[in-house]
Design a protein around this motif. Structure first.
Motif, PDB file in Angstrom:
ATOM      1  N   ALA A  88      -4.019 -13.535   2.169  1.00 19.16           N
ATOM      2  CA  ALA A  88      -3.543 -14.067   0.890  1.00 19.16           C
ATOM      3  C   ALA A  88      -2.314 -13.338   0.360  1.00 19.16           C
ATOM      4  N   ILE A  89      -2.223 -12.015   0.570  1.00 13.76           N
ATOM      5  CA  ILE A  89      -1.090 -11.270  -0.001  1.00 13.76           C
ATOM      6  C   ILE A  89       0.243 -11.816   0.502  1.00 13.76           C
ATOM      7  N   MET A 110      -4.667 -26.414  -1.734  1.00 15.28           N
ATOM      8  CA  MET A 110      -5.603 -25.325  -1.426  1.00 15.28           C
ATOM      9  C   MET A 110      -6.778 -25.353  -2.386  1.00 15.28           C
ATOM     10  N   LEU A 111      -6.463 -25.543  -3.668  1.00 10.01           N
ATOM     11  CA  LEU A 111      -7.523 -25.534  -4.666  1.00 10.01           C
ATOM     12  C   LEU A 111      -8.449 -26.741  -4.494  1.00 10.01           C
ATOM     13  N   SER A 112      -7.863 -27.849  -4.041  1.00 12.77           N
ATOM     14  CA  SER A 112      -8.662 -29.070  -3.922  1.00 12.77           C
ATOM     15  C   SER A 112      -9.806 -28.889  -2.918  1.00 12.77           C
ATOM     16  N   THR A 113      -9.609 -27.976  -1.950  1.00 13.14           N
ATOM     17  CA  THR A 113     -10.697 -27.760  -0.982  1.00 13.14           C
ATOM     18  C   THR A 113     -11.924 -27.186  -1.679  1.00 13.14           C
ATOM     19  N   TRP A 155      -4.615 -18.099  -5.313  1.00 13.29           N
ATOM     20  CA  TRP A 155      -4.212 -18.499  -6.667  1.00 13.29           C
ATOM     21  C   TRP A 155      -4.084 -17.299  -7.587  1.00 13.29           C
ATOM     22  N   MET A 156      -5.072 -16.422  -7.539  1.00 15.11           N
ATOM     23  CA  MET A 156      -5.025 -15.261  -8.434  1.00 15.11           C
ATOM     24  C   MET A 156      -3.823 -14.389  -8.130  1.00 15.11           C
ATOM     25  N   LEU A 157      -3.634 -14.095  -6.844  1.00 15.79           N
ATOM     26  CA  LEU A 157      -2.528 -13.207  -6.471  1.00 15.79           C
ATOM     27  C   LEU A 157      -1.188 -13.853  -6.819  1.00 15.79           C
ATOM     28  N   ALA A 196      -6.133  -5.290  -7.189  1.00 16.67           N
ATOM     29  CA  ALA A 196      -7.432  -4.650  -7.421  1.00 16.67           C
ATOM     30  C   ALA A 196      -8.389  -5.600  -8.128  1.00 16.67           C
ATOM     31  N   SER A 197      -7.909  -6.308  -9.172  1.00 16.42           N
ATOM     32  CA  SER A 197      -8.864  -7.172  -9.873  1.00 16.42           C
ATOM     33  C   SER A 197      -9.225  -8.384  -9.039  1.00 16.42           C
ATOM     34  N   THR A 198      -8.293  -8.868  -8.233  1.00 21.13           N
ATOM     35  CA  THR A 198      -8.620  -9.955  -7.318  1.00 21.13           C
ATOM     36  C   THR A 198      -9.698  -9.512  -6.354  1.00 21.13           C
ATOM     37  N   MET A 199      -9.544  -8.287  -5.848  1.00 22.23           N
ATOM     38  CA  MET A 199     -10.492  -7.750  -4.879  1.00 22.23           C
ATOM     39  C   MET A 199     -11.884  -7.666  -5.503  1.00 22.23           C
ATOM     40  N   LEU A 200     -11.965  -7.130  -6.715  1.00 20.09           N
ATOM     41  CA  LEU A 200     -13.260  -6.993  -7.385  1.00 20.09           C
ATOM     42  C   LEU A 200     -13.943  -8.336  -7.580  1.00 20.09           C
ATOM     43  N   LEU A 201     -13.178  -9.292  -8.081  1.00 23.92           N
ATOM     44  CA  LEU A 201     -13.770 -10.600  -8.355  1.00 23.92           C
ATOM     45  C   LEU A 201     -14.262 -11.233  -7.047  1.00 23.92           C
ATOM     46  N   ASN A 202     -13.471 -11.066  -5.998  1.00 27.86           N
ATOM     47  CA  ASN A 202     -13.848 -11.673  -4.731  1.00 27.86           C
ATOM     48  C   ASN A 202     -15.094 -11.018  -4.133  1.00 27.86           C
ATOM     49  N   ILE A 203     -15.210  -9.711  -4.310  1.00 29.09           N
ATOM     50  CA  ILE A 203     -16.422  -9.041  -3.821  1.00 29.09           C
ATOM     51  C   ILE A 203     -17.646  -9.611  -4.530  1.00 29.09           C
ATOM     52  N   ILE A 204     -17.538  -9.818  -5.826  1.00 30.80           N
ATOM     53  CA  ILE A 204     -18.666 -10.368  -6.589  1.00 30.80           C
ATOM     54  C   ILE A 204     -19.000 -11.788  -6.134  1.00 30.80           C
TER      55      ILE A 204
END
Lengths: 274, 332
Positions: A88-89, A110-113, A155-157, A196-204
């Motif tokens: 993603a980066i 991408m989002l539509s998937t 999207w977040m990144l 970092a916040s993308t990573m955290l949210l994705n881990i959850i």
């Protein structure tokens, strides 16, 4: 006069917020309460005061191994997040810093998937996993979770990278930075909070993902979601043990979330507030 | 050391020609100001010189050497941006020292140079702070510090003061002018504010729709505007432009009368009119007058000239200071 009204409104809004928060939190609270009841108490109906027995936790630990699904959850959620970030980066970077006419369309596509119900592709995915021997493997699940969360991560990144003003990059160029210098000294440090916040949210998200993790695993790669599900078996429902297992499963991620609240709130409201 | 020459420089974005063709010479040590209304191409021209945009045609010579195809970092120029463009994660010290670090200078030398720059700009007490903990004026100083620290051939300023409040803007204007006198490096300064242009420039370049309307010293442009555009753009309040019978009487299509080049009286004069608005600034009084048969005229009187809304005044233009323009808008 106006002042008292505004104080009253404040109190009313605070009360509403607390009530809403309690409503949202109640299922989790009741799970924890139920986990502290005996099985007989648990099926007796609604009661808020348990007998505070830890018996369920002991049973859950001895009947089934908690450590293995826990490690699976860690490997799968962290692994899929790292994989997702690796893909993603660069793609979010390219779309944010050199957009074309079609960039918005690609992002929407991408989002539509994510709008498609997972069950619609269950059979083909299952068959692919079976034929490539990925069923019940950590690597298979890691790839799967990476793919389903990828649109959100991109999207977040993308939104974060868009917030980095172009003039700063131009300033770096004027200051004599090479492309490499620009990336190392200017872009990366500015992008790290977003990453970092993308990573955290994705881990959850990956930790809590239940649809695919339950369907594509049996024993070897089963994470905590499957561990919880195993307590609702054909032999009967064991509410108290199920609750104890649930509490154990969510505990690590709740703790992680608690310590990274600030980053998470920013992550969840991405793009909305600056 | 730092002369800049533009030869036939043009720029198009897709189908749109922003700058048709420009020739310009900026001499070593000169303070040149590009001024014009928004969208006139002044910032684009500066970005072409900086190398942040590629030219569509023509050549840019820096110090006599063709720099058209050089990367921004190779041109030996330093730029101050409108938004300051400071690195938010670095301290003031690291921000100012960044160009030196990129140049591979050793740490002791960087520290010495950063301290020198900070002293010039009164930033010594703020060196360890992050940009977010500075005021607008201090941020602007840091941006200037980052530009002066490596003694470039030429400074480029892209509307550096437009994010500051009015009082601070006047201060910084003065500071930048003093800095220029101290460092004597060639400077190109872009602004839409003609007051900044008039007060700071050795040479003003008035741009309109991607073309140069006139190049000259501030007083040249004020006294001898080449056309109606420059006449209307330079000077505050704006020059009154009058066409019709009054202009024909001076053998011109349009005549221009500056607000300060008239005599005002309450009893007699050439034009009779009614005061619409009187703006009393203390030192000056600006009168917006509706003159019969001509229309709206702005005049400037002394602070002691006290008339109010609705009063009748007589305006007599100074015959030696009337600017005449032909039907193409060019000065006669």
């Amino acid at each position: 006069m106006a002042r008292t009204v505004s104080t009253q409104r404040k109190i009313a809004f605070t009360a509403v917020a607390w009530i809403l928060a309690m409503v949202i939190f109640f299922p989790i609270l009741y799970t924890i309460i139920t986990s502290l009841k005996t099985e007989t108490e648990a099926i007796q109906g609604f009661r808020l005061i348990p007998s505070f027995t830890l018996e369920n936790y002991v049973t859950v630990q001895t009947q089934r191994d908690y450590f293995k699904p826990f490690m699976n959850s860690v490997v799968i959620s962290v692994g899929s997040t790292i994989l997702a970030l690796l893909v993603a980066i660069p793609s979010a970077w390219a779309m944010a810093f050199s957009p074309t006419k079609r960039t918005k369309d690609i992002l929407m596509w991408m989002l539509s998937t994510k709008m498609m119900p997972s069950v619609a592709v269950l059979v083909p995915i299952y068959l692919i996993f079976r034929d490539t021997s990925l069923l019940d493997t950590r690597i298979g699940l890691t790839i799967m979770l990476m793919l389903i969360n990828l649109p959100i991560v991109i999207w977040m990144l993308y939104t974060y990278f868009r917030e980095i003003p172009g003039e700063i990059l131009e300033a770096a160029r004027m200051d004599g930075a090479s492309l490499w210098g620009e990336i190392v000294y200017v872009l990366t440090p500015m992008a790290i909070p977003g990453i970092a916040s993308t990573m955290l949210l994705n881990i959850i998200l990956a930790w809590n993902e239940a649809f695919w993790t339950i369907r594509l695993t049996t024993t070897n790669a089963a994470p905590l979601t499957a561990f919880i599900a195993s307590f609702s078996s054909p032999q009967g429902l064991f509410w108290a043990k199920l609750s104890a297992a649930s509490t154990l499963a969510i505990a690590p991620i709740v703790i992680l979330g608690w310590f990274s609240q600030k980053q998470l709130v920013r992550g969840l409201t991405f793009g909305a507030v600056k | 050391m730092g002369s800049i020459t533009l030869q036939n420089v043009s720029k198009t974005f897709g189908e749109v020609s922003v700058i048709p063709s420009i020739d310009l010479q900026i001499n070593d040590g000169e303070f040149a100001v590009f001024v014009g209304p928004s969208g006139c191409g002044k910032s684009t021209l500066l970005r072409l010189i900086a190398g942040l945009e590629d030219v569509s045609g023509g050549k840019i010579l820096i110090d006599g050497v063709d720099a058209t195809d050089k990367a921004p970092s190779q041109r030996g120029l330093a730029m101050v941006f409108q938004s300051y463009a400071l690195y938010p994660h670095m301290s003031v010290r690291s921000n100012i020292g960044f160009p030196l670090k990129m140049a591979g200078m050793d740490k002791a030398d960087i520290d010495r140079k950063v301290n020198d720059a900070a002293k010039i700009l009164n930033l010594t007490d703020y060196l360890e702070r992050k940009p977010r903990n500075l005021s607008g004026g201090q941020r602007q100083r840091v941006a200037i510090g980052r530009a002066i620290v490596r003694s470039p051939e030429c400074f480029l300023f892209d509307e550096p003061l437009s994010n500051l409040d009015a009082a601070l803007r006047v201060n910084m204007r003065l500071e930048i002018t003093q800095l220029h006198q101290q460092l004597k490096a060639t400077s190109i300064y872009v602004t839409h504010d003609q007051v900044e242009a008039m007060t700071m420039a050795d040479k003003i370049v008035v741009l309109n729709k991607g073309r140069i309307e006139q190049v000259g010293s501030p007083l040249d442009l004020y006294h001898k505007p080449a056309n109606i555009f420059v006449a209307g753009f330079i000077g505050s309040p704006k020059m009154n432009l009058i066409s019709g019978a009054f202009a024909a009487a001076h053998n011109a299509h349009t005549i221009g009368v500056r607000p300060e080049h008239v005599t005002l009286s309450t009893t007699e004069g050439t034009w009779k009119g009614k005061v619409v608005v009187a703006e009393h600034l203390g030192s000056d009084t600006f009168l917006h007058v509706d003159v019969e048969g001509i229309g709206h005229i702005t005049t400037r009187a002394g602070g002691e000239f006290t008339v109010k809304h609705g009063d009748t005044v007589f305006i007599t233009p100074d015959p030696n200071r009337i600017h005449r323009f032909n039907d193409k808008g060019l000065a006669i």
